[in-house]
Design an enzyme around this catalytic site. Sequence first.
Site, short mmCIF file in Angstrom:
data_model
loop_
_atom_site.label_atom_id
_atom_site.label_comp_id
_atom_site.label_asym_id
_atom_site.label_seq_id
_atom_site.Cartn_x
_atom_site.Cartn_y
_atom_site.Cartn_z
N SER A 23 0.95 -1.24 0.13
CA SER A 23 0.11 -0.06 -0.02
C SER A 23 0.72 1.32 0.01
CB SER A 23 -0.91 0.05 1.24
OG SER A 23 -1.73 1.21 1.46
N TYR A 33 -1.54 -0.41 9.89
CA TYR A 33 -1.50 -0.79 8.59
C TYR A 33 -0.24 -0.27 7.92
CZ TYR A 33 -3.63 -1.40 3.98
OH TYR A 33 -3.89 -2.03 2.77
#
Length: 253
Positions: A144, A157
């Site tokens: 990501s 995350y």
Amino acid sequence: MPQPVPPRLVHRRALVTGSVRGLGLEMARAIARSGASVILNGRDPRALDAAVSELAAEDLQVTGAPFDVTDHEAAARAVEAVGPVDVLVNNVGRRDRRGLDTLTPADLATMLDSHLVATYALCRTVSSGLVARGEPGRLVNVSSVVGQLGRAGDLAYATAKAGLDGLTRALAADLGAHAITVNSVAPGTFATEVNAELVDDPHWSAWLRTRTALGRWGQPAEIAGMVAFLAGDDSSFVTGQTLTVDGGMTIRF
């Protein structure tokens, strides 16, 4: 008349984890359209069956393998049961949008297990099979842009995805001698079910118009071509890289 380009992944078998919806389903579809036999994965057998039926209705070669990637022994058994795998796409990942004030060390460990340890375990299982057969292979991890940028209130995350990019480079160095490439794809902001609430938020969409070069949300199918490229022979000299698909988010400041 120009001749049609033949499918580039004929005779390849690909496992795409977390592929019952969203980005994972589009990745699986693109790889199958390139000629591969694709094994879809998810924890919910009903959702998995629905995804398999959807792609099979498009005359694509797909089957399903229900297992939880965080159950490493069950995942290893599932890979053994489906037979030789040439391409692995590690797409499973969970979200936990919390910051330092509420995210506990145990919460962080859960995220690392889902994104990092489970990915490592599956890469180890699939690459061991490739080495034993003396076959080249493709391992693709879904990272990501958050792992490159960081975002307040999204600590776990960002940490997990940054670690995944490091794991990608380390695995590429370890497996290169066996003609196994390892790369990661870093999506930006995509209009998926997970982001449905943000997609419907006009303030968030307004922010995207100024934050990304293309000024919009990405659609799930727009990441599929990059993953299919990394799964095939055209990427045979690309390894250890994180390729960003973000509409220009990371080049704006």
